[in-house]
Motif scaffolding. Structure first.
Motif, PDB file in Angstrom:
ATOM      1  N   UNK A 164      12.990 -20.363  42.871  1.00 15.11           N
ATOM      2  CA  UNK A 164      12.978 -20.309  41.409  1.00 15.11           C
ATOM      3  C   UNK A 164      14.403 -20.397  40.878  1.00 15.11           C
ATOM      4  N   UNK A 165      14.585 -21.250  39.900  1.00 16.31           N
ATOM      5  CA  UNK A 165      15.875 -21.368  39.212  1.00 16.31           C
ATOM      6  C   UNK A 165      16.007 -20.168  38.274  1.00 16.31           C
ATOM      7  N   UNK A 166      17.116 -19.440  38.379  1.00 18.15           N
ATOM      8  CA  UNK A 166      17.287 -18.242  37.555  1.00 18.15           C
ATOM      9  C   UNK A 166      18.639 -18.266  36.835  1.00 18.15           C
ATOM     10  N   UNK A 167      18.681 -17.579  35.708  1.00 13.79           N
ATOM     11  CA  UNK A 167      19.953 -17.316  35.033  1.00 13.79           C
ATOM     12  C   UNK A 167      20.235 -15.822  35.203  1.00 13.79           C
ATOM     13  N   UNK A 168      21.344 -15.491  35.825  1.00 17.84           N
ATOM     14  CA  UNK A 168      21.698 -14.088  36.054  1.00 17.84           C
ATOM     15  C   UNK A 168      22.876 -13.711  35.161  1.00 17.84           C
ATOM     16  N   UNK A 169      22.862 -12.480  34.675  1.00 20.54           N
ATOM     17  CA  UNK A 169      24.000 -11.971  33.904  1.00 20.54           C
ATOM     18  C   UNK A 169      24.165 -10.488  34.204  1.00 20.54           C
ATOM     19  N   UNK A 170      25.188  -9.857  33.657  1.00 10.94           N
ATOM     20  CA  UNK A 170      25.436  -8.440  33.934  1.00 10.94           C
ATOM     21  C   UNK A 170      25.108  -7.564  32.726  1.00 10.94           C
ATOM     22  N   UNK A 171      24.445  -8.134  31.714  1.00  6.26           N
ATOM     23  CA  UNK A 171      24.289  -7.409  30.457  1.00  6.26           C
ATOM     24  C   UNK A 171      22.971  -6.659  30.341  1.00  6.26           C
ATOM     25  N   UNK A 172      22.009  -6.942  31.215  1.00  4.24           N
ATOM     26  CA  UNK A 172      20.711  -6.284  31.122  1.00  4.24           C
ATOM     27  C   UNK A 172      20.084  -6.514  29.757  1.00  4.24           C
ATOM     28  N   UNK A 173      19.618  -5.445  29.117  1.00  5.47           N
ATOM     29  CA  UNK A 173      18.944  -5.603  27.823  1.00  5.47           C
ATOM     30  C   UNK A 173      19.939  -5.665  26.661  1.00  5.47           C
ATOM     31  N   UNK A 174      21.231  -5.524  26.970  1.00  3.43           N
ATOM     32  CA  UNK A 174      22.242  -5.544  25.902  1.00  3.43           C
ATOM     33  C   UNK A 174      23.000  -6.870  25.891  1.00  3.43           C
ATOM     34  N   UNK A 175      22.272  -7.975  26.034  1.00  2.44           N
ATOM     35  CA  UNK A 175      22.948  -9.279  26.115  1.00  2.44           C
ATOM     36  C   UNK A 175      23.599  -9.621  24.787  1.00  2.44           C
ATOM     37  N   UNK A 176      24.846 -10.108  24.813  1.00  2.98           N
ATOM     38  CA  UNK A 176      25.459 -10.599  23.567  1.00  2.98           C
ATOM     39  C   UNK A 176      24.688 -11.820  23.058  1.00  2.98           C
ATOM     40  N   UNK A 177      24.865 -12.089  21.795  1.00  2.00           N
ATOM     41  CA  UNK A 177      24.103 -13.176  21.179  1.00  2.00           C
ATOM     42  C   UNK A 177      24.293 -14.506  21.902  1.00  2.00           C
ATOM     43  N   UNK A 178      25.549 -14.841  22.273  1.00  2.00           N
ATOM     44  CA  UNK A 178      25.768 -16.159  22.878  1.00  2.00           C
ATOM     45  C   UNK A 178      25.044 -16.269  24.220  1.00  2.00           C
ATOM     46  N   UNK A 179      24.871 -15.160  24.913  1.00  2.00           N
ATOM     47  CA  UNK A 179      24.137 -15.183  26.184  1.00  2.00           C
ATOM     48  C   UNK A 179      22.644 -15.363  25.922  1.00  2.00           C
ATOM     49  N   UNK A 180      22.129 -14.670  24.924  1.00  6.95           N
ATOM     50  CA  UNK A 180      20.705 -14.819  24.594  1.00  6.95           C
ATOM     51  C   UNK A 180      20.411 -16.254  24.175  1.00  6.95           C
ATOM     52  N   UNK A 181      21.295 -16.805  23.357  1.00  3.81           N
ATOM     53  CA  UNK A 181      21.086 -18.181  22.899  1.00  3.81           C
ATOM     54  C   UNK A 181      21.170 -19.144  24.081  1.00  3.81           C
ATOM     55  N   UNK A 182      22.135 -18.918  24.964  1.00  4.59           N
ATOM     56  CA  UNK A 182      22.258 -19.803  26.119  1.00  4.59           C
ATOM     57  C   UNK A 182      20.969 -19.791  26.939  1.00  4.59           C
ATOM     58  N   UNK A 183      20.451 -18.612  27.222  1.00  4.37           N
ATOM     59  CA  UNK A 183      19.250 -18.511  28.055  1.00  4.37           C
ATOM     60  C   UNK A 183      18.061 -19.183  27.366  1.00  4.37           C
ATOM     61  N   UNK A 184      17.958 -18.967  26.058  1.00  2.00           N
ATOM     62  CA  UNK A 184      16.872 -19.606  25.304  1.00  2.00           C
ATOM     63  C   UNK A 184      16.985 -21.133  25.375  1.00  2.00           C
ATOM     64  N   UNK A 185      18.203 -21.642  25.188  1.00  9.21           N
ATOM     65  CA  UNK A 185      18.440 -23.091  25.241  1.00  9.21           C
ATOM     66  C   UNK A 185      18.178 -23.634  26.641  1.00  9.21           C
ATOM     67  N   UNK A 186      18.560 -22.857  27.629  1.00  9.77           N
ATOM     68  CA  UNK A 186      18.378 -23.268  29.010  1.00  9.77           C
ATOM     69  C   UNK A 186      16.886 -23.452  29.300  1.00  9.77           C
ATOM     70  N   UNK A 187      16.106 -22.480  28.846  1.00  6.37           N
ATOM     71  CA  UNK A 187      14.662 -22.554  29.057  1.00  6.37           C
ATOM     72  C   UNK A 187      14.071 -23.747  28.309  1.00  6.37           C
ATOM     73  N   UNK A 188      14.521 -23.951  27.088  1.00  7.61           N
ATOM     74  CA  UNK A 188      14.033 -25.099  26.316  1.00  7.61           C
ATOM     75  C   UNK A 188      14.377 -26.420  26.988  1.00  7.61           C
ATOM     76  N   UNK A 189      15.576 -26.492  27.548  1.00  5.98           N
ATOM     77  CA  UNK A 189      16.008 -27.729  28.203  1.00  5.98           C
ATOM     78  C   UNK A 189      15.052 -28.080  29.342  1.00  5.98           C
ATOM     79  N   UNK A 190      14.752 -27.105  30.200  1.00  9.94           N
ATOM     80  CA  UNK A 190      13.888 -27.406  31.339  1.00  9.94           C
ATOM     81  C   UNK A 190      12.444 -27.646  30.909  1.00  9.94           C
TER      82      UNK A 190
END
Lengths: 248, 248
Positions: free
Chosen positions: A197-223
């Motif tokens: 499984x392709x995964x996006x890992x970060x160190x922020x847990x549930x406190x992700x900064x906005x740019x990380x949340x947006x990146x993950x959302x965009x990443x999912x949309x891209x695939x």
């Protein structure tokens, strides 16, 4: 659902002043050319320009760099030990066969590992990747003779094109500048294999900064937009199960 | 000259029992896909099959691995410090511009560094490579804004294709599986730049084993056969000076 979408769009509209000037992203080495520039293009088209510092590394180095705070995000497979808790699953990417176009198997709809095992192997020799691959053969067939070892996805492709043997890869190239040539053919493998499984890992847990949340959302949309037929080589009946639901 | 050729062919005929079972070759990372499988194919066609262990690494790691005896040969550029005495020079590979096909400069015969400096740069961020490149700009033009950093030649190509900016590369892809797509265009640079030389380094000095001598000879023949138009992007008047004479 609508509320979430609205919230997401508001976040993006709000983002210009809150983006880091440099986006430091780690990715598993082969992903660099296979899809990262395309994906980042769609990300920057939405959120505005930032400098991209893409750190291509192996599965072990990526986790080390994430823990050390050298990168904000790491994009990798869930093969081998994953010591990071904050992980977003994106899609499953089954292994497939890469054959020289002159190979008699290249005309088939799909191939069994036992058939591939008789051919010399061009091995993508990265930590965990090589282990994953050779373990598949050990479980389901005999292990093929390794003929060519390389750390580079591109070199694997060149070596198969040049007649050194067959290869097993997972992701199909999505980027515009890395299309396969006529000398290689990709075919599904019929055996039931555990798809990484392709995964996006970060160190922020549930406190992700906005740019990380947006990146993950965009990443999912891209695939999701590329779709299983665009990023994988598998049998038609398996394709519907490859994308991981957004909250999955 | 005829005597040398006869001697070479006799050596090859004599080689079967004297080849190592595994050929451990180091190469500068981008070379893996750009030409190594093609070159190795012609080598093995002459000397018989051996397993290839290709170690793709940066200029610094290659020299360390050679000194540590982990590889038999290293193929690299003579940029940055070269601490190995036993070096065979093969060809000079001038820097050239890689542009998105939509760039107005892409229709020109060639380009000045000062024109490129106004565009964002996709930087091949490997040790010495990045320094070489940014130094060229510092000497001859202003330094461009770096927009995208990556360790991978392939990712540079994808990022230019995706519109992140221009890039400066040296070698043109020779391998069958790595041709450029329609989205990028390569153009010579008009400025007089110091062209890096492609070299084969070993630790044997004048006591090279037969398989090393044969490899170097084949390597030189391969680049001679490909020719400057095949491995470089430069102006017509510079092409005749790119191949280094065999005893040069």
């Amino acid at each position: 659902m609508l509320a979430a979408e609205t919230e997401f769009n508001r976040s993006i509209g709000d983002l210009s002043g809150r983006m880091p000037k440099v986006l430091r992203i780690g990715c598993f080495e082969p992903f660099g050319a296979l899809f990262m520039p395309e994906m980042l293009r769609s990300y920057l088209d939405s959120v505005g320009d930032v400098e991209i510092d893409l750190v291509e590394a192996d599965q072990i180095q990526l986790q080390e760099r994430l823990v050390a705070g050298q990168i904000d995000l790491a994009i990798l497979y869930d093969i081998g030990p994953i010591g990071i808790d904050s992980v977003t699953r994106v899609c499953k990417v089954p292994a497939h066969a890469v054959l020289n176009a002159d190979d008699p198997l290249a005309t088939r709809d799909g191939i069994w590992l036992a058939e591939l095992a008789a051919r010399p192997l061009v091995l993508l020799d990265l930590p965990h990747t090589a282990t994953y691959l050779l373990t598949l053969f050990d479980v389901l067939a005999k292990r093929p003779e390794v003929r060519f070892r390389t750390r580079s996805y591109e070199t694997v492709r060149s070596a198969v094109a040049t007649g050194f043997g067959m290869a097993i890869l997972k992701m199909r190239p999505i980027g515009r500048a890395t299309a396969d040539g006529d000398e290689i053919v990709r075919k599904p493998i019929f055996d039931e294999l555990p798809p990484p499984t392709l995964i996006v890992a970060d160190m922020y847990g549930s406190a992700k900064p906005l740019f990380v949340r947006v990146f993950i959302e965009m990443f999912h949309r891209f695939f999701t937009a590329v779709g299983p037929g665009g990023f994988s080589v598998t049998t038609p009946e398996r394709e519907p199960f490859l994308l991981v639901a957004r909250d999955g």
